[in-house]
Design an enzyme around this catalytic site. Structure first.
Site, mmCIF file in Angstrom:
data_model
loop_
_atom_site.group_PDB
_atom_site.id
_atom_site.type_symbol
_atom_site.label_atom_id
_atom_site.label_comp_id
_atom_site.label_asym_id
_atom_site.label_seq_id
_atom_site.Cartn_x
_atom_site.Cartn_y
_atom_site.Cartn_z
ATOM 1 C CB ALA A 1 -0.920 0.081 1.154
ATOM 2 C CB ALA A 2 4.477 1.952 -0.425
ATOM 3 N NE ARG B 1 -3.216 6.053 -13.881
ATOM 4 C CZ ARG B 1 -3.660 5.089 -13.898
ATOM 5 N NH1 ARG B 1 -4.728 4.905 -14.812
ATOM 6 N NH2 ARG B 1 -3.076 3.716 -13.359
ATOM 7 C CB THR C 1 5.849 -5.414 -6.491
ATOM 8 O OG1 THR C 1 6.612 -5.923 -7.702
ATOM 9 C CG2 THR C 1 4.513 -4.297 -6.999
ATOM 10 C CB ALA D 1 -53.342 27.829 19.514
HETATM 11 C C1 UD1 Z 1 2.075 -5.184 -10.774
HETATM 12 C C2 UD1 Z 1 2.614 -6.279 -11.340
HETATM 13 C C3 UD1 Z 1 2.167 -6.860 -12.710
HETATM 14 C C4 UD1 Z 1 0.604 -6.929 -12.336
HETATM 15 C C5 UD1 Z 1 0.056 -5.653 -11.891
HETATM 16 C C6 UD1 Z 1 -1.521 -6.040 -11.601
HETATM 17 C C7 UD1 Z 1 4.939 -5.990 -10.520
HETATM 18 C C8 UD1 Z 1 6.336 -5.847 -10.971
HETATM 19 N N1 UD1 Z 1 4.074 -5.976 -11.506
HETATM 20 O O1 UD1 Z 1 2.496 -3.997 -11.730
HETATM 21 O O2 UD1 Z 1 2.594 -7.799 -12.925
HETATM 22 O O3 UD1 Z 1 0.038 -7.406 -13.616
HETATM 23 O O4 UD1 Z 1 0.540 -5.116 -10.803
HETATM 24 O O5 UD1 Z 1 -2.299 -4.877 -10.985
HETATM 25 O O6 UD1 Z 1 4.957 -6.554 -9.531
HETATM 26 N N2 UD1 Z 1 3.539 -0.966 -4.331
HETATM 27 C C9 UD1 Z 1 4.376 -0.458 -3.407
HETATM 28 N N3 UD1 Z 1 5.571 -0.130 -3.571
HETATM 29 C C10 UD1 Z 1 6.041 -0.281 -4.655
HETATM 30 C C11 UD1 Z 1 5.555 -0.316 -6.000
HETATM 31 C C12 UD1 Z 1 4.097 -0.736 -5.749
HETATM 32 O O7 UD1 Z 1 3.749 -0.625 -2.223
HETATM 33 O O8 UD1 Z 1 7.449 0.424 -4.819
HETATM 34 C C13 UD1 Z 1 2.207 -1.265 -4.466
HETATM 35 C C14 UD1 Z 1 1.142 -0.223 -5.144
HETATM 36 O O9 UD1 Z 1 0.576 0.609 -4.084
HETATM 37 C C15 UD1 Z 1 0.104 -1.089 -5.531
HETATM 38 C C16 UD1 Z 1 0.864 -2.490 -5.974
HETATM 39 O O10 UD1 Z 1 2.041 -2.498 -5.137
HETATM 40 O O11 UD1 Z 1 -0.857 -1.490 -4.474
HETATM 41 C C17 UD1 Z 1 1.071 -2.590 -7.343
HETATM 42 O O12 UD1 Z 1 1.800 -1.605 -7.693
HETATM 43 P P1 UD1 Z 1 1.591 -0.981 -9.200
HETATM 44 O O13 UD1 Z 1 2.568 0.088 -9.439
HETATM 45 O O14 UD1 Z 1 0.216 -0.696 -9.625
HETATM 46 O O15 UD1 Z 1 2.166 -2.250 -10.151
HETATM 47 P P2 UD1 Z 1 1.911 -2.623 -11.614
HETATM 48 O O16 UD1 Z 1 3.318 -1.875 -12.317
HETATM 49 O O17 UD1 Z 1 0.927 -2.002 -12.033
#
Ligand code: UD1
Ligand code: CA
Length: 452
Positions: A7-8, A13, A77, A418
């Site tokens: 959740a970071a 958007r 992630t 009243a």
């Molecule tokens: C990620 C996946 C992708 C998948 C997609 C689904 C990776 C590399 N890619 O891509 O394969 O299809 O999700 O939606 O994992 N977050 C953090 N810290 C970070 C980055 C992200 O906490 O440094 C959290 C975000 O808040 C979010 C989740 O991880 O809840 C996914 O991050 P997001 O940037 O949306 O990932 P995608 O690049 O879309």
């Protein structure tokens, strides 16, 4: 079993000062939905990885049994899960969830954990348009080989329609090793959690996939458009479950439940109503259109006409409320009480069969049984500094346009004429009236316009 909730992310958007995971669906923060679902799995440990919005996220989520890991800066992630590592137990499985994917069902996650019991498991879906997602790359025999991110994918990989939802079950004992081997040599310069899939394959572990019942279970929120779409999907599910229980909804697409709505048999709810907090509607309660109810208990057979607003109130059996009634906190109505249009009641008890049918303010009052509160009656409960009580005993009749200057008591069976401004107690069984005597001047001439 561990649960790690990512959740970071910032959520640019959303165009909002509120951190993304704190935006509500059905009145509850996105991340709180995920935490609550995680709890259904009885994990040993729940770790939320937070960053953007920092302390606001920590403070807003109800999280007594949760550990927190700060990720700053956000390098992907894989890097995010790495921050949670010190909090995790090294046995069993680690389930990775996203704080912005609120509607996944616990049953689906159980199936995923089952699929990953002797290896790694990925929750995947086939999408007509897989743009933006990581793709699931399989060999000719259908075994998962790795996940490739959209930005790193070759054209033939981009054609793959099976995508990574991001939700995974990972053997905890391997996490430290695998995360330590991630590199950021990729199109986005990030540490991808998805790269552990190839590491699992290389280690000879089975990599399996599981699928949700519906695509909505894995939809994430990146914008207000998606937030609104998920809200409607979720509300429709709540409405369907009310219908299944036997509640009559005039239109299941036009109800909003932002909390817990408990309904007895033969409850009917018209369009446009909003239920917040805990609302209990007993048997045969009928709610008219466009009512808002927050933390309310309504006893059997009571009816609300259109446009009522109730908060922290208790309504007795067979009461008739509205249209346009407002019941504020601390209102307790007995059986068969009638509260009509433009009547406001606050912190007051009104006993059986009493009526206030038109244009009244009843605040800090205790009203007995069979009392009639006439149109335009006002309890003057506030002297500018303190609130005072009005007591109206059984069988009182209050004439229209009466002011009761509290503290004041109207004795049993009394009648107030009243227009009375009551500043002293009214004795029982008598008529009390305070009003200038009516006089008539005969032969009086109306003024006329002067002639020019
Ligand atoms: C990620 C996946 C992708 C998948 C997609 C689904 C990776 C590399 N890619 O891509 O394969 O299809 O999700 O939606 O994992 N977050 C953090 N810290 C970070 C980055 C992200 O906490 O440094 C959290 C975000 O808040 C979010 C989740 O991880 O809840 C996914 O991050 P997001 O940037 O949306 O990932 P995608 O690049 O879309
Ligand atoms: Ca995403």
């Amino acid at each position: 079993m561990n649960v790690v909730i990512l959740a970071a992310g910032q959520g640019k958007r959303m165009h909002s000062n509120l951190p993304k995971v704190l935006h509500p669906i059905a009145g509850k923060a996105l991340a709180q939905h995920v935490i609550d679902t995680a709890r259904e799995l009885s994990p040993d440990k729940v770790v939320v990885v937070y960053g953007h919005g920092g302390d606001a996220v920590r403070e807003s989520l109800s999280a007594t049994d949760i550990a927190w890991a700060r990720q700053e800066p956000q390098l992907g992630t894989g890097h995010a899960v790495m921050q949670a590592l010190p909090e995790l137990s090294l046995e069993g499985q680690t389930l990775v969830l996203y704080g912005d994917v609120p509607l996944t069902r616990a049953a689906t996650l159980k199936r995923l954990l089952q699929a990953g019991r002797d290896g790694l498991a990925i929750l995947t879906v086939e999408l007509a348009d897989p743009t933006g997602y990581g793709r699931i790359v399989r060999d000719a025999a259908g075994n998962v080989l790795r996940i490739v991110e959209e930005k790193d994918a070759k054209p033939e990989e981009k054609a793959i329609r099976e995508v990574n939802t991001g939700i995974m079950a990972i053997p905890s004992a391997r996490l430290e090793d695998w995360l330590g081997r991630l590199s950021n040599q990729n199109a986005q310069g990030e540490y991808y959690l998805t790269d552990i899939v190839a590491l699992a394959v290389a280690a000879g572990l089975p990599v399996r996939t599981a699928q949700p019942e519906g695509e909505w279970e894995v939809l994430g929120v990146n914008s207000k458009v998606q937030l609104a779409e998920l809200e409607r999907i979720h509300q429709r599910h709540l409405a369907d479950s009310l219908l299944t229980q036997g509640v009559r909804l005039s239109d299941p697409a036009r109800i909003d439940v932002r909390g817990e709505l408990v309904c007895g048999r033969d409850v009917a709810i018209d369009v446009g109503c909003v239920f917040e907090g805990r609302v209990e509607l007993a048997e045969a309660v009928d709610i008219g259109p466009y009512c808002v109810l927050k933390n309310v208990t309504i006893a059997a057979g009571a009816r609300l006409a259109a446009f009522c607003h109730l908060e922290d109130a208790v309504v007795g059996p067979d009461a008739v409320i509205g249209p346009y009634a407002r019941l504020r906190p601390g209102t307790e109505l007995g059986p068969e009480v009638h509260i009509g249009n433009f009547v406001e009641v606050k912190n007051s008890k009104i006993a059986a069969q009493s009526k206030a049918n038109h244009l009244a303010y009843v605040g800090d009052a205790v009203i007995g049984q069979r009392v009639n509160v006439g149109a335009g009656t006002i309890t003057c409960n506030y002297d500018g500094a303190n609130k005072h009580k009005t007591i109206i005993e059984d069988d009182v009749f209050i004439g229209s346009d009466t002011q009761l200057v509290a503290p004041v008591t109207v004795g049993r069976g009394a009648t107030l004429g009243a227009g009375t401004t009551l500043t002293k107690d009214a004795p029982p069984e008598a008529l009390t009236v305070s009003r200038a005597r009516q006089t008539t001047i005969t032969g009086w001439q109306r003024p006329r316009k002067a002639k020019k």
